[in-house]
Design an enzyme around this catalytic site. Structure first.
Site, PDB file in Angstrom:
ATOM      1  N   ARG A  79     -16.243  12.005  30.357  1.00 37.06           N
ATOM      2  CA  ARG A  79     -15.790  13.156  29.511  1.00 37.06           C
ATOM      3  C   ARG A  79     -16.568  14.353  29.180  1.00 37.06           C
ATOM      4  NH1 ARG A  79     -14.182  10.365  23.920  1.00 37.06           N
ATOM      5  NH2 ARG A  79     -12.602   9.411  25.055  1.00 37.06           N
ATOM      6  N   ARG A 148     -19.102  14.454  18.164  1.00 40.62           N
ATOM      7  CA  ARG A 148     -18.464  14.887  19.540  1.00 40.62           C
ATOM      8  C   ARG A 148     -18.056  16.194  19.610  1.00 40.62           C
ATOM      9  NH1 ARG A 148     -15.635   9.245  21.203  1.00 40.62           N
ATOM     10  NH2 ARG A 148     -17.147   7.697  20.544  1.00 40.62           N
ATOM     11  N   LYS A 212     -18.903   6.975  15.632  1.00 45.23           N
ATOM     12  CA  LYS A 212     -18.428   8.232  16.047  1.00 45.23           C
ATOM     13  C   LYS A 212     -18.081   9.057  15.003  1.00 45.23           C
ATOM     14  CE  LYS A 212     -14.955   6.510  18.352  1.00 45.23           C
ATOM     15  NZ  LYS A 212     -13.701   6.471  18.999  1.00 45.23           N
ATOM     16  N   LYS A 214     -16.358  13.252  14.222  1.00 42.59           N
ATOM     17  CA  LYS A 214     -15.700  14.205  14.987  1.00 42.59           C
ATOM     18  C   LYS A 214     -15.427  15.388  13.979  1.00 42.59           C
ATOM     19  CE  LYS A 214     -13.127  10.947  17.557  1.00 42.59           C
ATOM     20  NZ  LYS A 214     -11.913  10.192  18.105  1.00 42.59           N
ATOM     21  N   CYS A 433      -1.596   8.739  24.848  1.00 42.76           N
ATOM     22  CA  CYS A 433      -3.003   8.269  24.963  1.00 42.76           C
ATOM     23  C   CYS A 433      -2.979   7.757  26.668  1.00 42.76           C
ATOM     24  CB  CYS A 433      -3.586   7.633  24.324  1.00 42.76           C
ATOM     25  SG  CYS A 433      -3.110   5.895  24.356  1.00 42.76           S
ATOM     26  N   CYS A 439      -7.971   2.120  30.291  1.00 39.80           N
ATOM     27  CA  CYS A 439      -8.453   2.006  29.119  1.00 39.80           C
ATOM     28  C   CYS A 439      -8.622   0.340  28.853  1.00 39.80           C
ATOM     29  CB  CYS A 439      -7.599   2.384  27.895  1.00 39.80           C
ATOM     30  SG  CYS A 439      -8.345   2.086  26.360  1.00 39.80           S
ATOM     31  N   CYS A 478      -2.680   1.269  21.796  1.00 39.35           N
ATOM     32  CA  CYS A 478      -3.097   0.331  20.762  1.00 39.35           C
ATOM     33  C   CYS A 478      -3.276   1.156  19.522  1.00 39.35           C
ATOM     34  CB  CYS A 478      -4.332  -0.410  21.388  1.00 39.35           C
ATOM     35  SG  CYS A 478      -5.837   0.814  21.020  1.00 39.35           S
ATOM     36  N   CYS A 482      -5.456   7.297  19.597  1.00 43.17           N
ATOM     37  CA  CYS A 482      -6.197   8.385  20.344  1.00 43.17           C
ATOM     38  C   CYS A 482      -5.155   9.463  20.394  1.00 43.17           C
ATOM     39  CB  CYS A 482      -6.699   7.785  21.538  1.00 43.17           C
ATOM     40  SG  CYS A 482      -8.078   6.450  21.466  1.00 43.17           S
TER      41      CYS A 482
END
Ligand code: SRM
Ligand code: SF4
Length: 576
Positions: A79, A148, A212, A214, A433, A439, A478, A482
């Protein structure tokens, strides 16, 4: 409510991996040199995330390889770090070329305005990162327990204020980068720091963040970045054509697990107003408060949203003010009206143009009759402006001069890609996503199922005369969220192969979460379940009322709260 840092339960094993990693080095370099496997160790797999790199395997091949007693088809996802989603045409060409030669040939635009390469073999990771480096691009902190990719409104040249907001987003991204030299040593063959000046991470510390983190910047009236889904948000306040400052938001986040009520999507709270010169100081204070108080024992409870939920927003505000030495002014009024990307041609304040190009699921590849990758390469070869990746997985071809406009139009038309206006607004707004086959967490299809899902809903919308009505539909494989499905008017969240939890009732402007309408349905069942509601909406809605607002007012119970997504509500109202 306690003001002491997190309790003395055993730390999550990831904390040990980080602590022993010598600032994100681990044994990644040795693992890369091991040609006996296409994989890397579990511990290094956690560390490479901080370098923007994920170990995956091709799940379409899993079963056959297992039966044949062979190793999984290991591949990596990389990424790119791209604050505000801006790339030059030269960088575009480099990324296109790298994808073609050493990754899977498609480029994938993400919901946080950057590129992902998929299908990269272990031996190709280093050449890929080195190729990006030559084009002044990197993947540092694109994943991992750090700040991120920072999001910002994608069309800065539309106004000087947008440009300022973009510049601040970029500056905060740089400010909050890890300081370790590990990335340069491992991937770019820079000299080891060992024996030289001792390294340190003044802001993060040796174990970085608990999870994480953001950040997003928004400029009302557009909430294209979904500011309330961010751990840290800056809502720009424009007064008399000037940037007066920002309302700061904290504690947004969407990930949850099916059947675990202790996990939930949460919208951010507004802390107060700051002037533009305070962005980094406040950002740092938020980040280090989460560093010190976030839950390092349980990764499902480690995001800032849970720190705030557990300790209270008032406590958090005091802590941020104390650490920054600043005081928040009362939040200033703002209003969001949309999350939608502008499509087609638009003229900017500076006289240039941009073209908003819809890219389904952000997947840039050539398919028969739809050669998106080729067309964009041709545009990049002659374009003198830049490209902006949008938070809705679309692309703005920006800074186009009047002279170039017709050339770009010609390229799009030649390849049959200039048909934005013929698409339903549902399609133009849809997100999905990645999910299968790359994934590792996908429970159901998402990107690969989206075309069929759209066709089925479009048939119903056509019948109801709603083809040109903006309705947001977002699908994920899921519950991690995302594609931000809990902020969609229609959210489909994968549970098992062809089984989705159906959510409805979010506001179109991203200020209210949706709620669970049905815990497990197939796509056909979801369409069938929503058909009467869509038809009723077409005739019963109030003037200007969005589909989500209608569902919230009429279909779902009036007393539900933001956190009710884990509970089954009003299933019967849908079939009325
Ligand atoms: Fe995500 C994990 C893809 C945006 C919440 N996400 C993943 C991984 C890396 C799977 C994994 O951990 O093994 C996925 C890689 C799939 C693949 O094959 O490429 C993945 N996430 C994506 C992207 C590519 C979706 C897309 O189709 O565009 C987005 C990349 C963003 C970027 O450029 O940085 C992406 N992920 C998001 C968002 C949306 C956002 O940030 O605006 C969210 C919800 C917001 C949030 O963070 O709360 C999101 N991803 C997650 C989570 C759940 C986190 C949580 O707090 O529970 C995971 C799983 C995890 O972290 O354990 C996850
Ligand atoms: Fe994978 Fe789930 Fe994220 Fe989709 S929502 S990319 S399935 S982690």
């Amino acid at each position: 409510m306690s003001s002491e840092p997190a309790a003395a339960k055993p730390l999550n094993p990831n904390e040990g991996i980080k602590a022993e990693s010598h600032l994100l080095r681990g044994t990644i370099a040795q693992d890369l040199a091991d040609t006996s496997t296409g994989a890397i160790s579990e511990a290094n797999g956690q560390l490479t995330k901080f370098h923007g790199l994920y170990l995956q395997d091709d799940r379409d091949k899993r079963l056959a390889l297992k039966k044949a007693g062979k190793e999984k088809a290991f591949i990596f996802m990389l990424r790119v770090r791209l604050p505000g989603g801006k790339v030059t045409p030269q960088q575009w060409l480099v990324l296109d070329d790298l994808a073609e030669k050493i990754a899977s040939p498609s480029l994938r635009l993400t919901t946080r305005q950057t590129f992902q390469f998929h299908g990269v073999l272990k031996g190709n990771v280093k050449p890929l990162i080195q190729g990006m480096h030559k084009a002044l691009l990197d993947s540092i902190a694109a994943c991992g327990d750090v700040n991120r990719n920072v999001m910002a409104p994608p069309n800065p040249e539309r106004s000087p204020v947008l440009q300022q907001v973009y510049d601040q987003a970029k500056a905060w991204s740089e400010y909050a980068l890890p300081k370790t030299h590990a990335y340069h040593e491992i991937w770019l063959d820079d000299e080891m720091v060992a024996g030289g000046e001792p390294e340190s991470e003044p802001m993060y510390g040796a174990t970085y963040l608990p999870r994480k983190f953001k950040t997003g910047f928004a400029l009302p009236p557009s909430n294209d970045v979904d500011i309330f889904a961010q751990d840290l948000g800056f809502i720009a306040i424009e007064e008399k054509g000037k940037l007066a400052g920002y309302n700061v938001t904290v504690g947004g986040g969407l990930g949850m697990s099916h059947g675990n009520d202790e996990t939930f999507p949460r919208l951010a709270d507004v802390l107060g107003f700051i002037t533009p010169d305070k962005v980094n100081a406040i950002g740092e204070a938020v980040l280090v408060t989460q560093r010190d108080y976030g839950d390092r024992t349980n990764r499902k409870h480690a995001r800032l949203k849970y720190t705030i939920e557990d300790r209270g927003i008032a406590w958090f505000k005091v802590e941020v003010e104390k650490r920054s030495g600043l005081t928040f002014a009362p939040a200033r009024p703002f209003s969001f009206t949309t999350i939608e990307d502008p499509h087609g041609w638009h003229k900017c304040a500076d006289g240039t143009w941009f073209y908003g190009l819809h890219i389904l699921s952000g997947r840039i590849k050539d398919i028969p009759g739809w050669p998106m990758k080729t067309a964009l390469r041709e545009i990049a070869q002659i374009h003198t402006g830049d490209f902006r990746l949008t938070p809705s997985q679309n692309l703005s071809i920006s800074g186009v001069t009047a002279a170039q406009k017709s050339i770009i139009e010609g390229i799009l038309a030649k390849h049959g890609l200039a048909g934005e206006n013929n698409q339903s607004r549902l399609r133009l707004n849809a997100l999905s996503c990645v999910a299968l086959p790359t994934c590792g967490l996908a429970l159901a299809e998402s990107e690969r199922a989206l075309p069929e899902i759209l066709e089925k809903f479009e048939t119903v919308l056509d019948e109801a005369g709603l083809r040109d009505d903006a309705i947001s539909l977002r699908v994920t494989g899921c519950p991690n969220g995302c594609a931000r499905p809990y902020l969609a008017e229609i959210g489909l969240v994968g549970r098992a192969p062809n089984k989705y939890a159906l959510y409805i009732g979010a506001s179109y402007n991203g200020t209210r979460l949706n709620r669970l309408a049905s815990p497990s349905v197939t796509i056909d069942e979801a369409v069938k379940l929503l058909t009467p509601t869509i038809k009723r909406y077409a005739v019963e809605r109030k003037p200007g009322e969005g589909f989500g607002d209608y569902c919230d007012r009429v279909i779902l119970p009036a007393d539900a709260t933001f956190h009710s997504v884990g509970t089954v509500k009003q299933e019967t109202a849908l079939t009325k």
